[in-house]
Design an enzyme around this catalytic site. Sequence first.
Site, PDB file in Angstrom:
ATOM      1  N   ARG A 127      56.598  77.415 -67.257  1.00 45.78           N
ATOM      2  CA  ARG A 127      56.711  76.029 -68.056  1.00 45.78           C
ATOM      3  C   ARG A 127      55.499  75.027 -67.649  1.00 45.78           C
ATOM      4  O   ARG A 127      55.771  74.379 -66.475  1.00 45.78           O
ATOM      5  CB  ARG A 127      57.903  75.379 -68.154  1.00 45.78           C
ATOM      6  CG  ARG A 127      59.038  76.255 -68.692  1.00 45.78           C
ATOM      7  CD  ARG A 127      60.224  75.456 -68.906  1.00 45.78           C
ATOM      8  NE  ARG A 127      60.202  74.973 -70.319  1.00 45.78           N
ATOM      9  CZ  ARG A 127      61.285  74.280 -70.811  1.00 45.78           C
ATOM     10  NH1 ARG A 127      62.311  73.938 -70.341  1.00 45.78           N
ATOM     11  NH2 ARG A 127      60.963  73.911 -72.093  1.00 45.78           N
ATOM     12  N   GLN A 132      51.937  75.155 -73.256  1.00 47.55           N
ATOM     13  CA  GLN A 132      52.932  74.496 -74.450  1.00 47.55           C
ATOM     14  C   GLN A 132      52.566  74.966 -75.714  1.00 47.55           C
ATOM     15  O   GLN A 132      53.425  75.020 -76.683  1.00 47.55           O
ATOM     16  CB  GLN A 132      52.589  72.903 -74.252  1.00 47.55           C
ATOM     17  CG  GLN A 132      53.377  72.248 -73.072  1.00 47.55           C
ATOM     18  CD  GLN A 132      52.887  70.863 -73.066  1.00 47.55           C
ATOM     19  OE1 GLN A 132      52.459  70.424 -73.807  1.00 47.55           O
ATOM     20  NE2 GLN A 132      53.656  70.280 -72.123  1.00 47.55           N
ATOM     21  N   ASP A 135      54.265  78.218 -76.546  1.00 48.98           N
ATOM     22  CA  ASP A 135      55.841  78.587 -76.153  1.00 48.98           C
ATOM     23  C   ASP A 135      56.428  78.942 -77.298  1.00 48.98           C
ATOM     24  O   ASP A 135      56.723  77.975 -78.090  1.00 48.98           O
ATOM     25  CB  ASP A 135      56.115  77.059 -75.543  1.00 48.98           C
ATOM     26  CG  ASP A 135      57.686  77.161 -75.063  1.00 48.98           C
ATOM     27  OD1 ASP A 135      58.412  78.089 -75.221  1.00 48.98           O
ATOM     28  OD2 ASP A 135      58.122  75.927 -74.095  1.00 48.98           O
ATOM     29  N   SER A 138      60.070  77.021 -77.654  1.00 48.04           N
ATOM     30  CA  SER A 138      60.018  75.919 -78.085  1.00 48.04           C
ATOM     31  C   SER A 138      59.762  75.663 -79.671  1.00 48.04           C
ATOM     32  O   SER A 138      60.413  75.081 -80.388  1.00 48.04           O
ATOM     33  CB  SER A 138      59.051  74.835 -77.450  1.00 48.04           C
ATOM     34  OG  SER A 138      59.363  74.656 -76.026  1.00 48.04           O
ATOM     35  N   TYR A 233      64.469  74.325 -66.941  1.00 44.97           N
ATOM     36  CA  TYR A 233      65.419  74.740 -67.672  1.00 44.97           C
ATOM     37  C   TYR A 233      66.544  74.272 -66.986  1.00 44.97           C
ATOM     38  O   TYR A 233      66.988  73.845 -65.860  1.00 44.97           O
ATOM     39  CB  TYR A 233      65.656  76.292 -67.882  1.00 44.97           C
ATOM     40  CG  TYR A 233      64.354  76.848 -68.341  1.00 44.97           C
ATOM     41  CD1 TYR A 233      64.219  77.054 -69.797  1.00 44.97           C
ATOM     42  CD2 TYR A 233      63.110  77.494 -67.470  1.00 44.97           C
ATOM     43  CE1 TYR A 233      63.259  77.455 -70.382  1.00 44.97           C
ATOM     44  CE2 TYR A 233      62.334  77.825 -68.252  1.00 44.97           C
ATOM     45  CZ  TYR A 233      62.195  78.273 -69.584  1.00 44.97           C
ATOM     46  OH  TYR A 233      61.318  78.705 -70.354  1.00 44.97           O
TER      47      TYR A 233
END
Length: 383
Positions: A127, A132, A135, A138, A233
């Site tokens: 992460r 991002q 991901d 997500s 997390y």
Amino acid sequence: MKIAIPRERREHEKRVAASPDTVKKFVGLGAEVIIETGAGSASSFSDAEYEAAGAKIAADEAAALKDADIVLKIQRPLTKAEGEDEIALMKKGAVLIGHLAALQNKDLAADYAKAGITAISLELLPRISRAQSMDILSSQSNLAGYKAVLDATAEYGRALPMMMTAAGTIAPAKIFIMGVGVAGLQAIATARRLGAIVTATDVRAATKEQVESLGAKFVMVESDETGETEGGYAKEMSEDYKKRQAELVFEHIKKQDIVITTALIPGRTAPILITDEMLAVMKPGSVIVDLAVEAGGNVAQAKLGEVVTTANGVKIVGHHNVPSRLASDASSLFAKNLFNFLNPMIDKETGNLNLNWEDELVTGTALTRDGNIIHPQLTEGGN
């Protein structure tokens, strides 16, 4: 360099690992893209669209995979024990990339290694900011949170927003979101757009500001415990915290019309958030959507693939593979995640893949290399 995209064969899976848009981008980088015929049909992508983007269409999976240097998939391949050996169709030295559920299927790493495949499981991405756009958790959770509210609304026998009519006023529905990760935040936003009164809870105190910024009220046990890992997390809490949380939820849940649970702990069975005792005090006609049902479930009586009605009239929704229920958009986002992961590693002059084995994006996601299992969470002593 040849990139192959086979049709997904696991039950309840409608997504595909490439969109016409990402095919066009890969072709632009000099890659040859082979799509198994019909691979995108369940996601509303036709063979003709892929061909127009520059892909070649293979008659079957074997033809698509036989010479592929890279194989892109949504879910882990089927094995011989499951009746169809997709791993055997890949050539030695191929790179397999997808959501391989590595921590839930640790034994498969040995099969990848034996076949000489470099397996990369993108749900293990670290992460960090530059990851991002890659991901997959997500992008898919975002859609799942949205769809969960729609699924709840479809089962709920009343309206969500306040309605003032000549015949009287309809009170807005009360929706409680349990777990404020990506799915939970999207569920809050969607429920608010539909006019509900929304509350939310999470073990991570840092999510309070995010919840309130979306117009919802944050409900949380007061504690010095932190519910967040270094990676961002949620983590499992102490027994004392769980007891206090259960007491808080017990009182709050009595008043709720819809509850959406999203709590997951990577590599672990999902924690039970709603017990039989809590279900017993909920209002008849209320609805719960358990987004963690595939990982064991957050709700005591949830059943995977079913809508269960309890003795006191509470509906518990436990759909399979919620992102796949929005297959076209879910595929487009997943495909873009895959492209964003591969793009920096493709040599712009030769068009070949150059995996940087010193990059944490590679070392954090690669399960196997040169016939060996290499990921620390899969090797002896990993956890």
